[in-house]
Design an enzyme around this catalytic site. Structure first.
Site, PDB file in Angstrom:
ATOM      1  CE  LYS A 112       0.061   1.149  -6.490  1.00 45.99           C
ATOM      2  NZ  LYS A 112      -0.859   0.608  -7.070  1.00 45.99           N
TER       3      LYS A 112
HETATM    4  C1  LIG Z   1      -2.056  -0.062  -5.810  1.00 47.02           C
HETATM    5  C2  LIG Z   1      -3.432  -0.090  -6.131  1.00 47.02           C
HETATM    6  C3  LIG Z   1      -4.009   0.353  -5.864  1.00 47.02           C
HETATM    7  C4  LIG Z   1      -4.171   0.679  -3.932  1.00 47.02           C
HETATM    8  O1  LIG Z   1      -3.712   2.141  -3.973  1.00 47.02           O
HETATM    9  P1  LIG Z   1      -3.397   3.360  -3.430  1.00 47.02           P
HETATM   10  O2  LIG Z   1      -2.806   4.288  -3.143  1.00 47.02           O
HETATM   11  O3  LIG Z   1      -2.115   2.026  -2.031  1.00 47.02           O
HETATM   12  O4  LIG Z   1      -4.583   3.048  -1.448  1.00 47.02           O
HETATM   13  C5  LIG Z   1      -5.384  -0.021  -5.609  1.00 47.02           C
HETATM   14  N1  LIG Z   1      -5.645   0.094  -6.600  1.00 47.02           N
HETATM   15  C6  LIG Z   1      -4.822  -1.044  -7.736  1.00 47.02           C
HETATM   16  C7  LIG Z   1      -5.072  -1.463  -9.135  1.00 47.02           C
HETATM   17  C8  LIG Z   1      -3.645  -0.390  -7.222  1.00 47.02           C
HETATM   18  O5  LIG Z   1      -2.720  -0.909  -8.323  1.00 47.02           O
END
Ligand SMILES: *Cc1c(COP(=O)(O)O)cnc(C)c1O
Length: 471
Positions: A112
């Site tokens: 993120k």
């Molecule tokens: C947020 C997250 C996801 C999922 O990603 P999306 O964009 O919501 O599909 C997968 N793995 C981790 C570690 C995350 O923090």
């Protein structure tokens, strides 16, 4: 570039307005009016660019003239300078024709950061340019709070408040939020559950007077700029592995469908993606959709991969919009059906068309642990449970073994040490940048589960920090 809403009823906006608005006024999500494309020659010419250089080339069509190129380049350089690896998103080979793309070298050790490090800077720049400020309020059960805080810390035009349920987030996750010392960062531990925190945030957004007074805003996953930033690493990996001359398969651990939707955007822009594997845990609404064409809400089950414990995927509406020929009325009808009966279906022809690119697969807890163990034993690499779901689903669902497959590694294994230890018997270490996390002083307020009290606190504190800055 103009942006339109998936529900067809909100005004078309330019990039900066979409950035500040987040959710469209008709409840829809913004998407580019048309997909910018790159020819095979243009993609060939991207080979050899550094990550920030590539990011500038790939994202410029979405921003257009709204941010001068030199200024945009500087924001991108700053955002990706926060990453701990020279390659920003390095590829690690797991097997013949199989790679892991490590997206966890940012400040909070999860993918993120790719979107949020840039989003925080874009927001700050745009707010400052317009002579205004924003108060970001969010609730977290652990992961997203720290990425949002790292994105907004020390930004002049932003105050950020993150509510977490007291005693109900892991110590590493809490400390990643509460050891940040910046004056514009405010952590509040609520004596309640995550749902209580989320209900409070929702209530603040629904209080229009309060919302306007403190210029309430969010950095949640529906913001178009977050998707845009994630498109870049699909180009980065595919070009390193032979695009435009070779087709590439990606396996993507999925929750809110933001990350894998960015892969779809890359393909619309001309990147030769053979297959996108939508890997879920037992919260399998998306895996089921791509198998049956039926999108049906269930209850959320806690798993080893908590960041994917999601039943309704906010970004899925963006794909649906394209699947339904960009018919906003149709999207409104499907979303109304989802609200009323908890499900909707798409017709067989549209499903078959989407299955040419997308394959959905759910991975259970045993398979997750087995994948962590297998990758550890064969490569010496620790993978976190989310990334392990991507590896496991990718190996089962991959159609063409001749095309390179890249699994997106979405979190550092040290963020989920219990699951890694359960699978392999050893606990991964925190990387150097967080090695002293457990010794740093923490800063947070504890408050009762009382909406009025929390609103008063936000109102007071936001005013204090914005003193001297004209609104
Ligand atoms: C947020 C997250 C996801 C999922 O990603 P999306 O964009 O919501 O599909 C997968 N793995 C981790 C570690 C995350 O923090």
């Amino acid at each position: 570039m103009r942006y339109i809403s998936t529900r067809g009823d909100a005004p078309a906006l330019g990039f900066e307005d979409v950035l500040l608005t987040g959710l469209a006024r008709d409840g829809g999500l913004y998407l580019p009016e048309t997909w910018p494309t790159f020819s095979p020659d243009e993609i060939s010419a991207m080979a050899g660019l550094s990550y920030p250089e590539l990011a500038l080339v790939v994202m410029t069509p979405f921003v257009g003239e709204e941010i001068p190129e030199a200024e945009f380049a500087e924001l991108i350089n700053e955002a990706y300078a926060q990453f701990d690896h020279q390659a920003v998103a390095p590829l690690r080979q797991l097997d013949h024709n199989e790679w892991l793309m490590e997206l966890f070298h940012g400040p909070t050790l999860a993918f993120k950061d790719f979107a949020l490090q840039l989003l925080g800077r874009l927001l700050d720049r745009t707010l400052s340019k317009r002579g205004t400020r924003a108060t970001i309020v969010g609730a977290t059960s652990g992961d997203t709070g720290s990425a949002a805080i790292e994105a907004c810390r020390d930004r002049d035009a932003i105050d950020i408040f993150i509510l977490h349920p007291k005693g109900r987030v892991s110590e590493v996750q809490r400390r990643q939020m509460t050891t940040v010392t910046s004056a514009n960062v405010h952590n509040i531990a609520i004596e309640g559950t995550f749902d209580d925190c989320q209900a409070m945030v929702k209530a603040m957004f629904n209080n229009l007077e309060f919302r306007d007074e403190i210029k309430l805003s969010a950095v949640n996953s529906i913001n178009w700029a977050r998707v845009m930033a994630q498109i870049v690493y699909y180009f980065h990996a595919a070009i390193a592995l032979g695009a435009p001359h070779r087709k590439i398969t990606f396996s993507v651990p999925t929750g809110n469908f933001g990350d894998v939707f960015a892969g779809y955007c890359a393909r619309q822009m001309g990147l030769p993606i053979e297959q996108l594997i939508v890997a879920t845990n037992r919260n399998d609404i998306l895996a089921c959709f791509f198998q049956t064409g039926s999108y049906a809400k269930g209850t959320v089950h806690p798993t080893l991969s908590p960041s994917m414990d999601i039943q309704v995927s906010s970004n899925f509406e963006r794909l649906l919009f394209d699947m339904e020929d960009r018919d906003g009325d149709r999207i409104r009808a499907l979303m109304a059906a989802l609200d009323q009966s908890g499900e909707f279906d798409v017709d067989a022809a549209r499903l078959a068309d989407s299955q040419k690119l997308f394959t959905g697969l759910a991975v259970d807890e045993e398979q997750t642990l087995a994948a962590i163990r297998q990758v550890g034993e064969t490569t010496g690499t620790a993978v976190d449970p989310h990334s392990a779901i991507g590896v496991a689903a990718g190996r089962l669902a991959r159609r063409d073994a001749a095309s390179p497959m890249v699994t997106l590694a979405t979190a550092h294994p040290a963020k989920f040490p219990d699951a890694v230890e359960k699978a392999t018997g050893s606990r991964p270490d925190l990387p150097a940048r967080l090695a002293d996390l457990m010794d740093r002083p923490e800063h947070y307020d504890v408050m009762p589960n009382d909406l009025a009290a929390v609103m008063a606190k936000v109102r007071e504190t936001a005013k204090i920090t914005s003193k001297g800055i004209s609104s």
